[in-house]
Design a protein around this motif. Sequence first.
Motif, PDB file in Angstrom:
ATOM      1  N   VAL A  70       0.837  -1.213   0.000  1.00  0.00           N
ATOM      2  CA  VAL A  70       0.000   0.000   0.000  1.00  0.00           C
ATOM      3  C   VAL A  70       0.865   1.253   0.000  1.00  0.00           C
ATOM      4  N   THR A  71       1.845   1.300   0.874  1.00  0.00           N
ATOM      5  CA  THR A  71       2.669   2.500   0.994  1.00  0.00           C
ATOM      6  C   THR A  71       3.417   2.794  -0.295  1.00  0.00           C
ATOM      7  N   ALA A  72       4.037   1.770  -0.876  1.00  0.00           N
ATOM      8  CA  ALA A  72       4.786   1.974  -2.111  1.00  0.00           C
ATOM      9  C   ALA A  72       3.860   2.358  -3.256  1.00  0.00           C
ATOM     10  N   ALA A  84       5.601  -9.553  -5.725  1.00  0.00           N
ATOM     11  CA  ALA A  84       6.790  -9.738  -6.562  1.00  0.00           C
ATOM     12  C   ALA A  84       6.679  -8.959  -7.865  1.00  0.00           C
ATOM     13  N   ALA A  85       5.448  -8.738  -8.326  1.00  0.00           N
ATOM     14  CA  ALA A  85       5.250  -7.989  -9.577  1.00  0.00           C
ATOM     15  C   ALA A  85       5.407  -6.490  -9.369  1.00  0.00           C
ATOM     16  N   GLN A  86       5.283  -6.025  -8.125  1.00  0.00           N
ATOM     17  CA  GLN A  86       5.411  -4.589  -7.857  1.00  0.00           C
ATOM     18  C   GLN A  86       6.858  -4.159  -8.067  1.00  0.00           C
ATOM     19  N   ARG A  87       7.039  -3.103  -8.840  1.00  0.00           N
ATOM     20  CA  ARG A  87       8.380  -2.636  -9.160  1.00  0.00           C
ATOM     21  C   ARG A  87       8.989  -1.853  -7.995  1.00  0.00           C
ATOM     22  N   VAL A 119       2.682  -1.049 -10.005  1.00  0.00           N
ATOM     23  CA  VAL A 119       2.297  -2.411 -10.342  1.00  0.00           C
ATOM     24  C   VAL A 119       1.863  -2.411 -11.803  1.00  0.00           C
ATOM     25  N   PRO A 120       2.538  -3.151 -12.667  1.00  0.00           N
ATOM     26  CA  PRO A 120       2.149  -3.153 -14.082  1.00  0.00           C
ATOM     27  C   PRO A 120       0.751  -3.724 -14.268  1.00  0.00           C
ATOM     28  N   GLU A 121       0.057  -3.242 -15.278  1.00  0.00           N
ATOM     29  CA  GLU A 121      -1.249  -3.806 -15.579  1.00  0.00           C
ATOM     30  C   GLU A 121      -1.108  -5.249 -16.032  1.00  0.00           C
ATOM     31  N   THR A 122      -0.123  -5.503 -16.896  1.00  0.00           N
ATOM     32  CA  THR A 122       0.157  -6.867 -17.364  1.00  0.00           C
ATOM     33  C   THR A 122       1.668  -7.031 -17.479  1.00  0.00           C
ATOM     34  N   GLY A 123       2.125  -8.259 -17.304  1.00  0.00           N
ATOM     35  CA  GLY A 123       3.534  -8.560 -17.526  1.00  0.00           C
ATOM     36  C   GLY A 123       4.461  -7.669 -16.737  1.00  0.00           C
ATOM     37  N   ASP A 124       5.496  -7.161 -17.433  1.00  0.00           N
ATOM     38  CA  ASP A 124       6.459  -6.262 -16.811  1.00  0.00           C
ATOM     39  C   ASP A 124       6.068  -4.799 -16.949  1.00  0.00           C
ATOM     40  N   SER A 177      -3.656  -0.372 -12.114  1.00  0.00           N
ATOM     41  CA  SER A 177      -3.226  -1.561 -11.378  1.00  0.00           C
ATOM     42  C   SER A 177      -2.510  -1.187 -10.086  1.00  0.00           C
ATOM     43  N   THR A 178      -1.821  -0.049 -10.060  1.00  0.00           N
ATOM     44  CA  THR A 178      -1.157   0.408  -8.844  1.00  0.00           C
ATOM     45  C   THR A 178      -2.195   0.841  -7.811  1.00  0.00           C
TER      46      THR A 178
END
Length: 341
Positions: A6-8, A246-249, A254-259, A277-278
């Motif tokens: 949440v914070t990130a 793990a998908a959160q950069r 957070v990407p919508e899809t993939g990277d 997505s974020t």
Amino acid sequence: MLDRIVTAALTRVDAMRPSFRLPPDVTTDADPNLTIKPLGELAELTDVIRGCHPLPAVRALADDLFGFTWQQTGGGELFAELVRGEPQATYPVELYGVFARAGLRHPAAEELMAATTGLRLWQLARADHTRTLNVLNAERRVGVPEHAEFAAVLARTGLGARPEPWALDLRTAYGVTHDVFHVTDWGRAPHRMPRLLADYLRLWLPAWTVNWAEERQWDLTGELLAVAACMPGAAYDPVAWRALAAAQRPDGAVPETGDGPPEGSPPEAEFTGCYHSTLVAAFAATLARTAPAACAGPDGPDGPDNAYPYPYTDPGQHASAAVSPFDSPSASAPVESEVLP
């Protein structure tokens, strides 16, 4: 883990604030799906987070972002302009309903809405029943009469039809998640969910979430995790949450899809490829982190509006109301065209 997500995520959304600003031509030539829609999603989800999350710093950031969205509407004047320009459109009422629920009002806009929502044109049947649930919620929030019976519309949605779980495609899955959000007022009122539909969701959500996480559909994965947290007796899926984390950069997006958009992409591509997505990740993690009673507010089980759950009749029990998951309007309607999330 949930607090870190949440914070990130909210910090990254705050950094995207310039991209949420409305252009000068928002009431004339601007595409609402590229302007008002992101702002409305920011308002809806930060309102939930600021009212629900237990950490003061998270609530303060969400509250500041929510205040920014109201400021962008000119303190509500935008809604009066939109209704004057498009009296038949639902999206000004849908977006205004977010602020009305929070106690932010604009008398001139409400006077116009009281007139336009009573028009015969406004009350025409809409093909997208999921979207109609959102309109009904907005009418309820603003305080104008609901133009249709919520339970009857719910029975015609993708969720109400309870489609075969193996047949759920991406578009229908988004429709189902939004059906849940509209029924439960974005997780504030899980007690509104009819038991039959809650049982269906509890049975199939784990498999759907695993499937879309494996497909790296992070936006939908976040929405499904939010749905799980919207249920009475909310379930927590640690495997799916670890996958989303793990998908959160590193920057919180957070990407919508993939990277997501590759490094060095234009700011517009970065925004459209990550903002929703974020936001959803922050929203879902807030609901998963918080006991529903903490953010139920006046519509909670002990509040004045406790005439829920919505009465619901299985459409399969009545041939005239039966809906096939293959020809249900909400199964084919473009949910992504909604002005609100």
